[in-house]
Enzyme design. Structure first.
Site, PDB file in Angstrom:
ATOM      1  N   GLY A 184       0.791  -1.215   0.000  1.00  0.00           N
ATOM      2  CA  GLY A 184       0.000   0.000   0.000  1.00  0.00           C
ATOM      3  C   GLY A 184       0.825   1.266   0.000  1.00  0.00           C
ATOM      4  O   GLY A 184       0.307   2.351  -0.280  1.00  0.00           O
ATOM      5  N   ASP A 222      -2.494   7.159   2.350  1.00  0.00           N
ATOM      6  CA  ASP A 222      -1.807   8.122   1.495  1.00  0.00           C
ATOM      7  C   ASP A 222      -0.543   7.556   0.867  1.00  0.00           C
ATOM      8  O   ASP A 222       0.083   8.205   0.024  1.00  0.00           O
ATOM      9  CB  ASP A 222      -1.490   9.405   2.262  1.00  0.00           C
ATOM     10  CG  ASP A 222      -0.578   9.177   3.471  1.00  0.00           C
ATOM     11  OD1 ASP A 222      -0.006   8.070   3.602  1.00  0.00           O
ATOM     12  OD2 ASP A 222      -0.434  10.110   4.280  1.00  0.00           O
ATOM     13  N   ASP A 243       1.256 -11.675   6.675  1.00  0.00           N
ATOM     14  CA  ASP A 243       1.844 -10.867   5.605  1.00  0.00           C
ATOM     15  C   ASP A 243       3.207 -10.310   5.993  1.00  0.00           C
ATOM     16  O   ASP A 243       3.901  -9.734   5.157  1.00  0.00           O
ATOM     17  CB  ASP A 243       0.901  -9.722   5.212  1.00  0.00           C
ATOM     18  CG  ASP A 243       0.536  -8.841   6.392  1.00  0.00           C
ATOM     19  OD1 ASP A 243      -0.167  -9.338   7.289  1.00  0.00           O
ATOM     20  OD2 ASP A 243       0.950  -7.673   6.424  1.00  0.00           O
ATOM     21  N   ASN A 244       3.600 -10.487   7.258  1.00  0.00           N
ATOM     22  CA  ASN A 244       4.914 -10.033   7.716  1.00  0.00           C
ATOM     23  C   ASN A 244       5.867 -11.192   7.964  1.00  0.00           C
ATOM     24  O   ASN A 244       6.901 -11.010   8.606  1.00  0.00           O
ATOM     25  CB  ASN A 244       4.773  -9.205   8.999  1.00  0.00           C
ATOM     26  CG  ASN A 244       4.076  -7.888   8.755  1.00  0.00           C
ATOM     27  OD1 ASN A 244       4.076  -7.377   7.641  1.00  0.00           O
ATOM     28  ND2 ASN A 244       3.468  -7.330   9.789  1.00  0.00           N
TER      29      ASN A 244
END
Length: 485
Positions: free
Chosen positions: A89, A122, A249-250
């Protein structure tokens, strides 16, 4: 496109099916400044240091190195046990650098703007968390723990808004790869079996080429990942490292530590220690990390069952056996490691009693984890430390000495073994915060540079490390770390 003869980028990940990534470019920033360059890592990568210093635009994403075809990777994950679609992201993979020694490593910008996977974010990062990633990953490298590393940090000349405005920054991350358990979960959930197989074959080629010709290479893949995770998490436990967000996911398939968000090192030994502000239930507490590693591994196994055997009911017992072996592998790695921390060369079955007794006493007296083993290594004990004053510790110490007397090794040999397995220093939370605060608030990077210098060889036991052995003036009980997203 900026040309640099020292860049030797390939883009093999993009030879996978398109489901695994999206083509995306970093979002340009206003006024990039290169504020930190890891010169030793740059040399390993075959990069020209002086040329890199002239090119802040590359480390900010304003320009691309020659050969770069940037992408954001897709993956899923169990975040605090809740499964969801994820992806990069706020990160962009520039490509894979082929080093002079022939190693292939990912070059990734983190904080480089929105991607198709930003989920309303963002895509940016604040300077503080990027400096934390740099410090912590380099500290782990110094501790000889497999990890991604940070090549550079560049400020963007722009602000990012979290609870307040912070200066923006981008870290350049180097890793063996960014293939995660969550990448396989994504393929199993949203891809075809052919997609899943392509990912598994790519992973084997990249990380485990020796198993390609095995009778069941996918079962072998599960075994190899299990071995690496057991070894990695044991190393974490042996130095008091708390990852903070062990979501699937880590968890990197390569066996490296990745994603330094709310991570920290434990001071007082306490299995329930949690620093992460978002881990309100203590799921990823220090004492839970080995079990969570096994839980994550089970999720990986579920994702590739159909590759192990197209009849998943037949694959299930094979996978379960590997998961059960993970527990044994972890215990073996941990016990072997803590024996070395105590100078014990050859194992005895009742060593576990000796080890457990010491840890229980440390927890009871809230003894500092690193400094207790440091004191044992140097055979120097501060009379002001409650643990060392206790009768129970003195009894334990004599039992430990009796155990060492059973060995043939000299006192000097024992101490040398302990020195190489007990760091003199760790990146203590107050020291890390001190370095970040000086950098962010005053643009003073000397504090960080000094910290990085002593952390580069934490087993040196040198005079310049002495100030960094001092425990925080106040308890870390209320200390919190944050993801920085």
């Amino acid at each position: 496109m900026t040309k640099h003869n020292e860049w030797n980028l390939d883009n093999s990940y993009q030879r996978l099916p398109g489901i695994f990534y999206s083509r995306v470019s970093p979002v340009a920033v206003k006024a990039p400044i290169l504020i930190k360059l890891n010169e030793s890592l740059a040399k390993e990568l075959g990069l020209d240091i002086e040329e890199l210093k002239k090119e802040p635009d590359i480390f900010a994403g304003n320009q691309l190195p020659e050969g770069s075809v940037p992408i954001a990777q897709a993956y899923a994950g169990h975040q605090f046990a809740n499964f969801t679609m994820l992806g990069d992201g706020r990160a962009v993979l520039l490509g894979e650098q082929i080093t002079p020694e022939g190693r292939r490593v990912d070059i990734q910008l983190k904080g480089s703007g929105r991607t198709p996977y930003s989920r309303g974010g963002d895509g940016r990062a604040a300077l503080g968390p990027m400096l934390r990633e740099y410090i912590m990953s380099e500290a782990m490298h110094g501790l000889n723990i497999p990890t991604n590393r940070s090549l550079a940090v560049a400020t963007t000349g722009e602000s990012v808004q979290r609870e307040i405005d912070f200066p923006g920054a981008i870290v350049t991350r180097v890793a063996s790869s960014h293939i995660r358990v969550g990448t396989f979960q994504f393929a199993r959930q949203w891809g075809t079996v052919d997609d899943l197989r392509a990912l598994a074959d790519y992973t084997i080629d990249r990380h485990f080429p020796d198993i390609k010709e095995d009778d069941n290479p996918y079962l072998s893949l599960l075994k190899e990942v299990s071995k690496r995770q057991a070894a990695l998490i044991a190393k974490w436990q042996l130095v008091g490292f708390i990852h903070g967000v062990m979501n699937t996911d880590n968890m990197a398939i390569s066996g490296e530590t990745i994603d330094y968000g709310p991570c920290a090192f434990m001071n007082s030994y306490d299995k329930s220690t949690v620093f992460s502000s978002i881990d309100v239930q203590g799921r990823y507490a220090y004492g839970n990390q080995p079990d969570i590693g096994g839980w994550n591994l089970a999720r990986f196994a579920e994702s590739i069952l159909i590759l192990i055997n197209e009849d998943e009911q037949k694959a299930l017992p094979l996978a379960k056996e590997v998961i059960e072996e993970y527990v044994q592998l972890y215990d073996q790695n941990y016990l072997n490691g803590i024996r070395k921390k105590l100078g014990i060369v050859k194992e005895k079955e009742d060593d576990t009693v000796l080890i457990r007794r010491l840890l229980d006493l440390m927890e009871q007296h809230k003894a500092d984890f690193t400094n207790t083993f440091r004191a044992l290594t140097l055979d120097q004990f501060d009379d002001n430390i409650r643990l060392f004053q206790s009768k129970a510790f003195k009894e334990w110490y004599q039992q430990w000495q009796d155990r060492l007397d059973e060995q043939n090794e000299s006192k000097e040999q024992v101490q040398q073994l302990m020195r190489t397995h007990n760091p003199s220093i760790i990146p203590r939370n107050h020291r890390v915060e001190e370095a970040i605060e000086a950098a962010v608030s005053e643009a003073d990077y000397q504090v960080m540079d000094q910290l990085l210098s002593v952390l580069s060889n934490p087993y040196a036991y040198t005079a310049d490390q002495e100030p960094y052995t001092i425990e925080p003036p106040d308890s870390d009980d209320n200390y919190q770390t944050f993801c920085g997203t």
